[in-house]
Design a protein around this motif. Sequence first.
Motif, PDB file in Angstrom:
ATOM      1  N   UNK A  27       0.829  -1.198   0.000  1.00 49.48           N
ATOM      2  CA  UNK A  27       0.000   0.000   0.000  1.00 49.48           C
ATOM      3  C   UNK A  27       0.864   1.250   0.000  1.00 49.48           C
ATOM      4  N   UNK A  28       1.945   1.247   0.757  1.00 45.84           N
ATOM      5  CA  UNK A  28       2.848   2.402   0.804  1.00 45.84           C
ATOM      6  C   UNK A  28       3.510   2.638  -0.553  1.00 45.84           C
ATOM      7  N   UNK A  29       3.886   1.558  -1.226  1.00 43.01           N
ATOM      8  CA  UNK A  29       4.498   1.684  -2.554  1.00 43.01           C
ATOM      9  C   UNK A  29       3.499   2.256  -3.557  1.00 43.01           C
ATOM     10  N   UNK A  30       2.277   1.761  -3.511  1.00 44.63           N
ATOM     11  CA  UNK A  30       1.242   2.253  -4.418  1.00 44.63           C
ATOM     12  C   UNK A  30       0.939   3.715  -4.129  1.00 44.63           C
ATOM     13  N   UNK A  31       0.850   4.072  -2.852  1.00 45.13           N
ATOM     14  CA  UNK A  31       0.593   5.462  -2.468  1.00 45.13           C
ATOM     15  C   UNK A  31       1.713   6.383  -2.952  1.00 45.13           C
ATOM     16  N   UNK A  32       2.955   5.917  -2.839  1.00 43.40           N
ATOM     17  CA  UNK A  32       4.098   6.709  -3.306  1.00 43.40           C
ATOM     18  C   UNK A  32       3.992   6.938  -4.815  1.00 43.40           C
ATOM     19  N   UNK A  33       3.713   5.877  -5.564  1.00 47.40           N
ATOM     20  CA  UNK A  33       3.582   6.003  -7.022  1.00 47.40           C
ATOM     21  C   UNK A  33       2.432   6.940  -7.371  1.00 47.40           C
ATOM     22  N   UNK A  34       1.333   6.855  -6.635  1.00 48.20           N
ATOM     23  CA  UNK A  34       0.181   7.706  -6.877  1.00 48.20           C
ATOM     24  C   UNK A  34       0.544   9.169  -6.642  1.00 48.20           C
ATOM     25  N   UNK A  35       1.281   9.461  -5.568  1.00 50.21           N
ATOM     26  CA  UNK A  35       1.700  10.839  -5.297  1.00 50.21           C
ATOM     27  C   UNK A  35       2.621  11.359  -6.399  1.00 50.21           C
ATOM     28  N   UNK A  36       3.517  10.516  -6.875  1.00 48.41           N
ATOM     29  CA  UNK A  36       4.412  10.910  -7.975  1.00 48.41           C
ATOM     30  C   UNK A  36       3.592  11.234  -9.226  1.00 48.41           C
TER      31      UNK A  36
END
Length: 85
Positions: A27-36
């Motif tokens: 979830x943290x990885x997906x959230x990071x990609x989403x913010x980028x």
Amino acid sequence: MMDTFPDLGSLSDEELKQLIQQLTEEEQEISYKRRILHGKIDILRAELVNRLRRRREEGESIITGADVEQLTNILAGKSLPDDEG
């Protein structure tokens, strides 16, 4: 990536903790990609707004006949030209 959710009753406490950790990291990885992605979209939108503002200041028409036609087709429920066949 899991296709189905595991039978929780069959998992040990340690397996549950590992699964929680795994899904939290995912979830943290997906959230990071989403913010980028949101950041990139914001930069692109800002560039487009600046270009449109500059064109307006130079006296150019911001909305073209093709834009109006495309909007008319969208509102009429017609598909975009690329989709017509």
